[in-house]
Scaffold this active site. Structure first.
Site, PDB file in Angstrom:
ATOM      1  N   GLY B  11      -4.466  18.735 -10.374  1.00 26.64           N
ATOM      2  CA  GLY B  11      -3.524  17.615 -10.327  1.00 26.64           C
ATOM      3  C   GLY B  11      -3.353  17.006 -11.704  1.00 26.64           C
ATOM      4  O   GLY B  11      -4.314  16.446 -12.251  1.00 26.64           O
ATOM      5  N   GLY B  13      -0.845  14.694 -12.569  1.00 24.53           N
ATOM      6  CA  GLY B  13       0.065  13.547 -12.536  1.00 24.53           C
ATOM      7  C   GLY B  13      -0.431  12.483 -13.505  1.00 24.53           C
ATOM      8  O   GLY B  13      -1.161  12.782 -14.452  1.00 24.53           O
ATOM      9  N   THR B  14      -0.054  11.242 -13.273  1.00 23.53           N
ATOM     10  CA  THR B  14      -0.422  10.160 -14.198  1.00 23.53           C
ATOM     11  C   THR B  14      -1.933  10.066 -14.383  1.00 23.53           C
ATOM     12  O   THR B  14      -2.429   9.936 -15.500  1.00 23.53           O
ATOM     13  CB  THR B  14       0.074   8.802 -13.649  1.00 23.53           C
ATOM     14  OG1 THR B  14       1.316   9.006 -12.984  1.00 23.53           O
ATOM     15  CG2 THR B  14       0.236   7.798 -14.745  1.00 23.53           C
ATOM     16  N   ALA B  17      -3.453  13.478 -15.996  1.00 25.36           N
ATOM     17  CA  ALA B  17      -3.158  13.569 -17.430  1.00 25.36           C
ATOM     18  C   ALA B  17      -4.006  12.560 -18.211  1.00 25.36           C
ATOM     19  O   ALA B  17      -4.481  12.855 -19.317  1.00 25.36           O
ATOM     20  CB  ALA B  17      -1.670  13.321 -17.670  1.00 25.36           C
ATOM     21  N   VAL B 133     -10.602   3.604  -4.661  1.00 27.29           N
ATOM     22  CA  VAL B 133     -10.369   2.218  -4.239  1.00 27.29           C
ATOM     23  C   VAL B 133     -10.270   1.312  -5.463  1.00 27.29           C
ATOM     24  O   VAL B 133     -11.152   1.327  -6.325  1.00 27.29           O
ATOM     25  CB  VAL B 133     -11.525   1.712  -3.335  1.00 27.29           C
ATOM     26  CG1 VAL B 133     -11.226   0.297  -2.839  1.00 27.29           C
ATOM     27  CG2 VAL B 133     -11.759   2.648  -2.169  1.00 27.29           C
ATOM     28  N   GLU B 191       7.126   2.393  -4.195  1.00 34.26           N
ATOM     29  CA  GLU B 191       7.711   3.714  -3.961  1.00 34.26           C
ATOM     30  C   GLU B 191       9.114   3.558  -3.369  1.00 34.26           C
ATOM     31  O   GLU B 191       9.472   2.501  -2.838  1.00 34.26           O
ATOM     32  CB  GLU B 191       6.856   4.485  -2.933  1.00 34.26           C
ATOM     33  CG  GLU B 191       5.390   4.562  -3.256  1.00 34.26           C
ATOM     34  CD  GLU B 191       5.076   5.672  -4.242  1.00 34.26           C
ATOM     35  OE1 GLU B 191       5.904   6.598  -4.386  1.00 34.26           O
ATOM     36  OE2 GLU B 191       4.015   5.610  -4.886  1.00 34.26           O
ATOM     37  N   LYS B 206      -8.203   1.969   2.039  1.00 32.33           N
ATOM     38  CA  LYS B 206      -9.198   1.519   1.049  1.00 32.33           C
ATOM     39  C   LYS B 206     -10.262   0.643   1.713  1.00 32.33           C
ATOM     40  O   LYS B 206     -11.455   0.768   1.432  1.00 32.33           O
ATOM     41  CB  LYS B 206      -8.497   0.750  -0.073  1.00 32.33           C
ATOM     42  CG  LYS B 206      -7.571   1.630  -0.921  1.00 32.33           C
ATOM     43  CD  LYS B 206      -6.670   0.772  -1.797  1.00 32.33           C
ATOM     44  CE  LYS B 206      -5.749   1.619  -2.662  1.00 32.33           C
ATOM     45  NZ  LYS B 206      -4.711   0.789  -3.322  1.00 32.33           N
ATOM     46  N   GLY B 303      -2.676   2.488 -12.034  1.00 33.91           N
ATOM     47  CA  GLY B 303      -2.371   2.855 -13.415  1.00 33.91           C
ATOM     48  C   GLY B 303      -3.194   4.073 -13.795  1.00 33.91           C
ATOM     49  O   GLY B 303      -4.361   4.193 -13.428  1.00 33.91           O
TER      50      GLY B 303
END
Lengths: 438, 438
Positions: B11, B13-14, B17, B133, B191, B206, B303
């Site tokens: 994976g 993604g943000t 990476a 979480v 989203e 969570k 984030g």
């Protein structure tokens, strides 16, 4: 793995007695969570008086150093306090004998932490001290383990409940420092000799430990600039309130181009910041890092049970075989700590002056600040008598003036104030409080 | 110990990476702090597009399950997301093959966490999920390790930044839910299909993980009562403000006589409480325990870099050989989770009614509440038109009434409101918001 972790405990004061209680009442849960029982096998303390704790089947050992090297124990818990012997001798004997050590002794760690970490590494045992800073707040583990993938830019916090209690009551009730201190002493929040707390030394020791964990510098309280809260007057708190600030005694460790600046002093923080919300004996630590941005932990900074919770956390780690260098980095890789001169400190300043009420005073003050390239964010000047808290004697001949500067450096501020004083346009010593972005 | 920890990462993604970036930029410090390098050896992702990250010398593997069992890797990092395959298949293959697993996948853990913990224990490897979480906040480690010596009474928090962002803007700017949601979508805080966040399901997953860590119950999102924020109107936030409260979407897990109550719903919390100060996308978790009293952690809940910080923390633990059961207790000792009926919930309630403006209305409302033994802390009734935010059509024939009850139980409140509605003295459906002590 069901072999118990055998514990020798030195010191049965508030924290020690609470550890004994938690080990007893939470035994089943601890055993399940650690995969093995945590078993208290031997204790030592100054006296054998009844403390209302269960010590059935627990051996009494008279000498802490003897307990520290007792062949039966796996881990030595040092809760005697004091930077020197017997705490120091016992901890060092335990480490040499290959026993893990858990301690809440910030004074000893601040002074001898690096050497003791070296000794722990040489014996390949843990030296753990979650309880040494901010009581029940898991700040040591957070810095050492949770934020290991971050570069730190700043760690700051309210690390002394006594000072925060005094400042909170001064602010909320408009009382003087002396009155609040007396009340804190009466309520057991301050010692009979409060110097160590109110002059910032307790905070400095804790800050030195946090700075070491965050920045990889050798723990060294001598590297911390220290200023206490005894000079704070109710009129400072009132002015802070009006300007949108609160005054807190902060310990601040911050990365600068010159190195790690470590300082303890009364600090103005924006009223809306998280750290400003922390009132009474509560502690809080804010952490600025590159990846996780800003993390804030708030909780009880003292108290027997809260501090014991941190001791148990260390014992559980040791029971499960967790192994982390005491200060995060191997002690050989800790950089030397250097005290940065406060003259180089950069930030905003709050200045409270008693200006002599005569023509030319305002011009003189403005002139000397301008000479040092200091710009002002706010100027508040009140007519004599318009402010209840000021000294009526001086109010007749002088006017309280509050100045808030934009970011500048301490050297410039000190020089400007010296010039203002020399010019004879102010009465008494100007009050200076640093402003921290929070 | 200098053998590197070899990492396979699925994976990019943000978060993925950001993990790659942190492993690169912080390599030296991580190696020193972990006693060995953390080395990324292989990755997989949906596409091989350029993500601006350094992957020189890192093998590309097409199939996540194949990567998970790659003979070269020690640990498999799952950052693909989604409760089912390929994430689930890959994680389970890795655990079976004796690889440690780090994941940020709350949906998968909430659904399959217990089975996966069992698999990790069977292979004697770690399954770590600090990132699952509250993003960068070290809440998993705090519950599982730092507070191990405590009995928990309550864990509650703001666990969804989207909802807190919307509620914050609604409150500060008096905007409607719909307008704030649109803005949140435009700014990337929500989203395109926001249901999962705004209806509370993200928070519930969570919370189920936090409840398991704190109370030793099997993680189970089905045990969580869930209510979202879409019914919250600007007039609720205004009324809350006037009454000294703020409205937050909280996840709350609390020990009751019936068992562990787990619930997610809009909640009124006292404006002065720490949790009420948390604004915007920030997350916070408050923990009530017996020894350490109250601990609060505040930080970024999402984030890429903040979440990656937590992934790195897990990797560092694994590199150092830390070994803790995934949910704190061995999975065989986790108690079954049961959904407690909300009718038994006890607490205060905020009720907003549109009362029909005719004689006898107040008496009828008071009567039906009294019938259920409900006492009122506050009653606020405004003349039609005196409150800008109400619907002008209904305002002509009905009057907004705000009631705040003392602690009662939900069953009684629901019955009383049903009786009030049946009596024909209110227009529309009453608004009900639970009040939480904080």
């Amino acid at each position: 793995m069901s072999k118990p972790l055998k514990i020798g405990l030195a010191g049965l004061g508030t924290v020690g007695a609470s550890v004994v209680r938690l080990l007893d009442t939470h035994a089943t849960s601890l055993s399940a969570r650690c995969g093995r029982p945590l078993q208290l096998v031997a204790v030592t303390a100054r006296s054998r008086k009844d403390r209302g704790i269960k010590l059935d089947g627990v051996r009494w050992v008279d000498d802490p150093v003897k307990l520290a090297t007792d062949p039966e124990i796996d881990v030595f818990v040092e809760l005697m306090g004091g930077e020197g012997d017997p705490a120091k001798a016992a901890v060092e004997a335990a480490l040499k004998a290959g026993k893990a050590v858990v301690t809440a002794n910030k004074a000893m760690l601040a002074r001898h932490g690096v050497a003791q970490a070296k000794a722990a590494e040489a014996s390949n045992v843990q030296l753990a001290f979650e309880a040494a800073v901010a009581g029940g707040i898991p700040i040591v583990k957070t810095l050492r383990e949770s934020l290991v993938g971050n570069e730190f830019s700043r760690v700051y916090g309210i690390l002394n409940g006594t000072c925060n209690y005094i400042l909170t009551r001064m602010e909320l009730e408009g009382l003087s420092f002396g009155d609040c201190l007396k009340d804190a002493q009466r309520l057991g929040y301050a010692e009979a000799d409060p110097t160590f707390d109110i002059e910032g030394h307790d905070t400095a020791q804790k800050l030195a430990i946090l700075a070491s964990l965050a920045f990889g510098v050798a723990v060294d309280p001598e590297a911390v600039y220290v200023e206490g809260i005894s000079s704070i007057a109710p009129e400072d708190l009132r002015a802070a309130d009006e300007l949108g600030y609160r005054v807190k005694l902060l310990g601040v460790a911050v990365k600068t181009e010159q190195g790690i600046e470590q300082r303890v002093h009364p600090t103005m923080v924006p009223k809306t910041s998280a750290i400003a919300q922390v009132m009474g004996v509560t502690n809080a630590v804010a952490i600025d890092v590159d990846a996780a941005k800003e993390i804030i932990l708030v909780g009880p900074g003292a108290g027997g049970m809260a501090t014991a919770s941190s001791v148990i956390s260390d014992l559980a780690d040791i029971a499960r075989g967790t192994h982390v260098p005491p200060f995060g980095l191997p002690s050989s890789q800790l950089k030397p700590s250097a005290k940065l001169p406060m003259q180089h400190h950069e930030g905003g300043y709050y200045i409270r002056l008693l200006a002599v009420d005569k023509p030319g005073t305002a011009a003189a003050i403005a002139h000397h600040l301008a000479e040092e390239d200091i710009s002002l964010e706010s100027i508040v000047q009140r007519r004599p008598g318009s402010h209840g808290g000021d000294d009526p004697k001086s109010a007749s001949a002088s006017v309280p003036v509050i100045l808030v500067t934009y970011a500048t450096n301490e050297d410039a501020v000190r020089r400007a104030l010296a010039a203002v004083v020399a010019a004879g346009v102010v009465a008494g010593t100007p009050q200076l409080i640093r402003i921290e972005k929070a």
